[in-house]
Design an enzyme around this catalytic site. Sequence first.
Site, PDB file in Angstrom:
ATOM      1  N   TYR A  11     -46.230 -77.344  -6.513  1.00 21.79           N
ATOM      2  CA  TYR A  11     -45.623 -77.436  -7.848  1.00 21.79           C
ATOM      3  C   TYR A  11     -45.449 -76.058  -8.479  1.00 21.79           C
ATOM      4  O   TYR A  11     -44.502 -75.824  -9.224  1.00 21.79           O
ATOM      5  CB  TYR A  11     -46.446 -78.364  -8.762  1.00 21.79           C
ATOM      6  CG  TYR A  11     -46.002 -79.809  -8.604  1.00 21.79           C
ATOM      7  CD1 TYR A  11     -44.889 -80.289  -9.289  1.00 21.79           C
ATOM      8  CD2 TYR A  11     -46.660 -80.663  -7.729  1.00 21.79           C
ATOM      9  CE1 TYR A  11     -44.456 -81.595  -9.119  1.00 21.79           C
ATOM     10  CE2 TYR A  11     -46.233 -81.970  -7.555  1.00 21.79           C
ATOM     11  CZ  TYR A  11     -45.123 -82.432  -8.262  1.00 21.79           C
ATOM     12  OH  TYR A  11     -44.678 -83.725  -8.084  1.00 21.79           O
ATOM     13  N   HIS A  50     -40.146 -87.593 -17.683  1.00 19.64           N
ATOM     14  CA  HIS A  50     -41.096 -87.279 -16.603  1.00 19.64           C
ATOM     15  C   HIS A  50     -41.830 -85.963 -16.835  1.00 19.64           C
ATOM     16  O   HIS A  50     -42.330 -85.358 -15.893  1.00 19.64           O
ATOM     17  CB  HIS A  50     -40.369 -87.291 -15.245  1.00 19.64           C
ATOM     18  CG  HIS A  50     -39.846 -88.654 -14.874  1.00 19.64           C
ATOM     19  ND1 HIS A  50     -38.841 -88.861 -13.959  1.00 19.64           N
ATOM     20  CD2 HIS A  50     -40.203 -89.900 -15.323  1.00 19.64           C
ATOM     21  CE1 HIS A  50     -38.599 -90.167 -13.849  1.00 19.64           C
ATOM     22  NE2 HIS A  50     -39.414 -90.813 -14.668  1.00 19.64           N
ATOM     23  N   GLY A  67     -25.805 -87.883 -12.923  1.00 14.49           N
ATOM     24  CA  GLY A  67     -26.550 -87.221 -11.852  1.00 14.49           C
ATOM     25  C   GLY A  67     -27.899 -87.834 -11.536  1.00 14.49           C
ATOM     26  O   GLY A  67     -28.831 -87.123 -11.202  1.00 14.49           O
TER      27      GLY A  67
HETATM   28  C1  BJW Z   1     -24.962 -85.266  -8.423  1.00 13.50           C
HETATM   29  C2  BJW Z   1     -24.792 -83.920  -8.139  1.00 13.50           C
HETATM   30  C3  BJW Z   1     -23.888 -83.215  -8.938  1.00 13.50           C
HETATM   31  C4  BJW Z   1     -26.243 -84.677  -6.759  1.00 13.50           C
HETATM   32  N1  BJW Z   1     -23.256 -83.845  -9.930  1.00 13.50           N
HETATM   33  N2  BJW Z   1     -24.305 -85.875  -9.401  1.00 13.50           N
HETATM   34  C5  BJW Z   1     -40.116-101.539 -11.283  1.00 13.50           C
HETATM   35  C6  BJW Z   1     -39.540-101.882 -10.080  1.00 13.50           C
HETATM   36  C7  BJW Z   1     -39.883-101.186  -8.919  1.00 13.50           C
HETATM   37  C8  BJW Z   1     -40.799-100.144  -8.941  1.00 13.50           C
HETATM   38  C9  BJW Z   1     -41.369 -99.802 -10.145  1.00 13.50           C
HETATM   39  C10 BJW Z   1     -41.023-100.488 -11.284  1.00 13.50           C
HETATM   40  N3  BJW Z   1     -41.723 -99.936 -12.324  1.00 13.50           N
HETATM   41  C11 BJW Z   1     -42.466 -98.913 -11.851  1.00 13.50           C
HETATM   42  C12 BJW Z   1     -42.287 -98.812 -10.515  1.00 13.50           C
HETATM   43  C13 BJW Z   1     -42.931 -97.812  -9.637  1.00 13.50           C
HETATM   44  C14 BJW Z   1     -42.258 -96.451  -9.677  1.00 13.50           C
HETATM   45  C15 BJW Z   1     -40.815 -96.595  -9.191  1.00 13.50           C
HETATM   46  O1  BJW Z   1     -39.861 -96.687  -9.925  1.00 13.50           O
HETATM   47  N4  BJW Z   1     -40.632 -96.582  -7.891  1.00 13.50           N
HETATM   48  C16 BJW Z   1     -39.272 -96.684  -7.320  1.00 13.50           C
HETATM   49  C17 BJW Z   1     -39.026 -95.482  -6.420  1.00 13.50           C
HETATM   50  C18 BJW Z   1     -39.125 -98.003  -6.647  1.00 13.50           C
HETATM   51  N5  BJW Z   1     -42.288 -95.888 -11.015  1.00 13.50           N
HETATM   52  C19 BJW Z   1     -43.375 -95.243 -11.472  1.00 13.50           C
HETATM   53  O2  BJW Z   1     -44.397 -95.179 -10.819  1.00 13.50           O
HETATM   54  C20 BJW Z   1     -43.283 -94.647 -12.862  1.00 13.50           C
HETATM   55  N6  BJW Z   1     -44.414 -95.057 -13.628  1.00 13.50           N
HETATM   56  C21 BJW Z   1     -44.505 -96.290 -14.164  1.00 13.50           C
HETATM   57  O3  BJW Z   1     -43.593 -97.072 -14.142  1.00 13.50           O
HETATM   58  O4  BJW Z   1     -45.745 -96.547 -14.751  1.00 13.50           O
HETATM   59  C22 BJW Z   1     -46.082 -97.910 -15.004  1.00 13.50           C
HETATM   60  C23 BJW Z   1     -46.334 -98.601 -13.681  1.00 13.50           C
HETATM   61  C24 BJW Z   1     -47.056 -97.957 -12.684  1.00 13.50           C
HETATM   62  C25 BJW Z   1     -47.284 -98.591 -11.446  1.00 13.50           C
HETATM   63  C26 BJW Z   1     -46.746 -99.866 -11.215  1.00 13.50           C
HETATM   64  C27 BJW Z   1     -46.014-100.496 -12.228  1.00 13.50           C
HETATM   65  C28 BJW Z   1     -45.813 -99.857 -13.474  1.00 13.50           C
HETATM   66  C29 BJW Z   1     -43.370 -93.136 -12.771  1.00 13.50           C
HETATM   67  C30 BJW Z   1     -42.200 -92.524 -12.108  1.00 13.50           C
HETATM   68  C31 BJW Z   1     -42.404 -91.023 -11.977  1.00 13.50           C
HETATM   69  C32 BJW Z   1     -41.286 -90.347 -11.195  1.00 13.50           C
HETATM   70  N7  BJW Z   1     -41.672 -89.007 -10.897  1.00 13.50           N
HETATM   71  C33 BJW Z   1     -40.731 -88.138 -10.183  1.00 13.50           C
HETATM   72  C34 BJW Z   1     -41.454 -86.810  -9.837  1.00 13.50           C
HETATM   73  C35 BJW Z   1     -41.611 -85.947 -11.096  1.00 13.50           C
HETATM   74  C36 BJW Z   1     -42.360 -84.671 -10.797  1.00 13.50           C
HETATM   75  C37 BJW Z   1     -41.659 -83.785  -9.807  1.00 13.50           C
HETATM   76  O5  BJW Z   1     -40.626 -83.179 -10.169  1.00 13.50           O
HETATM   77  O6  BJW Z   1     -42.121 -83.678  -8.665  1.00 13.50           O
HETATM   78  O7  BJW Z   1     -39.577 -87.909 -10.991  1.00 13.50           O
HETATM   79  S1  BJW Z   1     -40.057 -88.871  -8.678  1.00 13.50           S
HETATM   80  C38 BJW Z   1     -38.463 -88.147  -8.879  1.00 13.50           C
HETATM   81  O8  BJW Z   1     -37.478 -89.213  -9.045  1.00 13.50           O
HETATM   82  C39 BJW Z   1     -38.488 -87.367 -10.208  1.00 13.50           C
HETATM   83  C40 BJW Z   1     -37.150 -87.743 -10.804  1.00 13.50           C
HETATM   84  O9  BJW Z   1     -37.156 -87.533 -12.198  1.00 13.50           O
HETATM   85  C41 BJW Z   1     -36.979 -89.175 -10.387  1.00 13.50           C
HETATM   86  C42 BJW Z   1     -35.546 -89.654 -10.432  1.00 13.50           C
HETATM   87  O10 BJW Z   1     -34.750 -88.984  -9.517  1.00 13.50           O
HETATM   88  P1  BJW Z   1     -33.233 -88.620  -9.856  1.00 13.50           P
HETATM   89  O11 BJW Z   1     -33.179 -87.676 -10.979  1.00 13.50           O
HETATM   90  O12 BJW Z   1     -32.440 -89.857  -9.995  1.00 13.50           O
HETATM   91  O13 BJW Z   1     -32.826 -87.780  -8.553  1.00 13.50           O
HETATM   92  P2  BJW Z   1     -32.279 -88.320  -7.133  1.00 13.50           P
HETATM   93  O14 BJW Z   1     -32.468 -87.236  -6.162  1.00 13.50           O
HETATM   94  O15 BJW Z   1     -32.819 -89.642  -6.801  1.00 13.50           O
HETATM   95  O16 BJW Z   1     -30.717 -88.538  -7.415  1.00 13.50           O
HETATM   96  C43 BJW Z   1     -29.839 -87.456  -7.668  1.00 13.50           C
HETATM   97  C44 BJW Z   1     -28.462 -88.043  -7.902  1.00 13.50           C
HETATM   98  O17 BJW Z   1     -27.585 -87.007  -8.298  1.00 13.50           O
HETATM   99  C45 BJW Z   1     -27.846 -88.688  -6.652  1.00 13.50           C
HETATM  100  O18 BJW Z   1     -27.313 -89.952  -7.004  1.00 13.50           O
HETATM  101  C46 BJW Z   1     -26.732 -87.714  -6.247  1.00 13.50           C
HETATM  102  O19 BJW Z   1     -25.596 -88.371  -5.692  1.00 13.50           O
HETATM  103  C47 BJW Z   1     -26.382 -87.101  -7.570  1.00 13.50           C
HETATM  104  N8  BJW Z   1     -25.857 -85.725  -7.501  1.00 13.50           N
HETATM  105  N9  BJW Z   1     -25.571 -83.580  -7.051  1.00 13.50           N
HETATM  106  C48 BJW Z   1     -23.456 -85.181 -10.103  1.00 13.50           C
HETATM  107  N10 BJW Z   1     -23.636 -81.884  -8.719  1.00 13.50           N
END
Ligand code: BJW
Length: 262
Positions: free
Chosen positions: A79, A135, A204
């Site tokens: 990190y 986040h 994004g």
């Molecule tokens: C472009 C581009 C350009 C590229 N122009 N576009 C309900 C259902 C199922 C699961 C769960 C649920 N509720 C909770 C969960 C569990 C979990 C979860 O969601 N898991 C899923 C993966 C299934 N969620 C959690 O655990 C969250 N906590 C929570 O809900 O607490 C209560 C709870 C806990 C346990 C059980 C139940 C409830 C916490 C989530 C924390 C996410 N943390 C991260 C890491 C942060 C720290 C770090 O930086 O390391 O956050 S993971 C990572 O993903 C980061 C991001 O913010 C997050 C989202 O990613 P993002 O931004 O969408 O990026 P990408 O890479 O996925 O997408 C990029 C996009 O851009 C793509 O589409 C490209 O095409 C596009 N792109 N270039 C335009 N130039």
Amino acid sequence: MPTMGEHDVSHSIDLPDALISVVCEAQRVAVMTGAGVSAESGIPTFRDAMTGLWSKFRPEELATPQAFAANPQKVTQWYDERRRMCLECQPNAGHEALAALQQIKRDAGATFTLITQNVDRLHHRAGSEGVLELHGSILEWRCVGCGFLDEETGEPFAQYPPTCPQCGDARRPNVVWFGEMLPAPVLQAADHAAATCDLFLSVGTSNVVYPAAGLIDTALAHDARVIEINLDQTSASRRVHWSLRGSSATVLSRIIEQLVNA
Ligand code: BJW
Ligand code: ZN
């Protein structure tokens, strides 16, 4: 269900008049951004197949409280490298366009809320105000013992995990890992913005991480117009009013251009 409007902005840069009218007339705007917005600043996304962080690293070994407990040195070193890389990157035209849109909307007496999943603070550095960081921030580090929180400079830490100047306990990045709760007041404000907006932009993000991914549905359920901007199709593309295919810097800049000339 709204009528889908697919528009490939990578080949034609004229956006539909109806879309520009909606952006122009919106009184309550909410925008949610994800890693794609910072990709053009050189910050890797998470899930892109070739360049995403999760194509090279296992999230369960780095982005969970269990990983930190098992190997605090490895997790904090990873990190810290990402923290310093974020500080070296600059906001791009997409961040700047969103700061401009906030100004345009506020000048017109409308409300504007910027919700981000990004931890890099590039929206702040582009001039956006009141950013809701779902986040957390990778620039801030928090003591696991006493909660001491500080924003760090570009210097690497002297040791990993870094220690707290107040109590000597370990510090961790102030980001939200999988399985952790999002900061409650931030999530509440984001939910409120999504539920009360008349225009929601999703930019994004792959829209797979909850609860952030649910905000688009909250906006749709409350009859907001929804625009998605992404290089690729996402799981939300078929539910939105306009799904614009192109880079966030290109499409957002074009929206601002057409808005000021409208
Ligand atoms: C472009 C581009 C350009 C590229 N122009 N576009 C309900 C259902 C199922 C699961 C769960 C649920 N509720 C909770 C969960 C569990 C979990 C979860 O969601 N898991 C899923 C993966 C299934 N969620 C959690 O655990 C969250 N906590 C929570 O809900 O607490 C209560 C709870 C806990 C346990 C059980 C139940 C409830 C916490 C989530 C924390 C996410 N943390 C991260 C890491 C942060 C720290 C770090 O930086 O390391 O956050 S993971 C990572 O993903 C980061 C991001 O913010 C997050 C989202 O990613 P993002 O931004 O969408 O990026 P990408 O890479 O996925 O997408 C990029 C996009 O851009 C793509 O589409 C490209 O095409 C596009 N792109 N270039 C335009 N130039
Ligand atoms: Zn402490």
